[in-house]
Design a protein around this motif. Structure first.
Motif: not given
Length: 78
Positions: A22-50
């Motif tokens: 919901p806050v667009d905190c996941i960014v694509k890196g060279e070989d994987q995605y990363f979660i920006d800890p300064e933007v993440c609201i700790d909702c867990g939506a990403c964990e269940t969607a993976c």
């Protein structure tokens, strides 16, 4: 860091997590995605969607996956 993306993402790069964040905190890196800890609201939506279960809360990570915390910190210059 709250949530961290680990090794299964490297092979998959499905991006289901990006779509549900919901806050667009996941960014694509060279070989994987990363979660920006300064933007993440700790909702867990990403964990269940993976689809490959690559996302863990930092407190629930396996010891061998701790390197991904450092990799994310390096990616975001933390």
């Amino acid at each position: 860091m709250a949530f961290v993306i680990t090794s299964p993402c490297i092979a998959e790069l499905a991006a289901d997590c990006v779509e549900v964040c919901p806050v667009d905190c996941i960014v694509k890196g060279e070989d994987q995605y990363f979660i920006d800890p300064e933007v993440c609201i700790d909702c867990g939506a990403c964990e269940t969607a993976c689809p490959v279960e690559a996302i863990y809360h930092e407190e629930e990570m396996l010891e061998e996956d701790i390197v991904f915390v450092e990799k994310a910190k390096s990616f975001f210059n933390i």
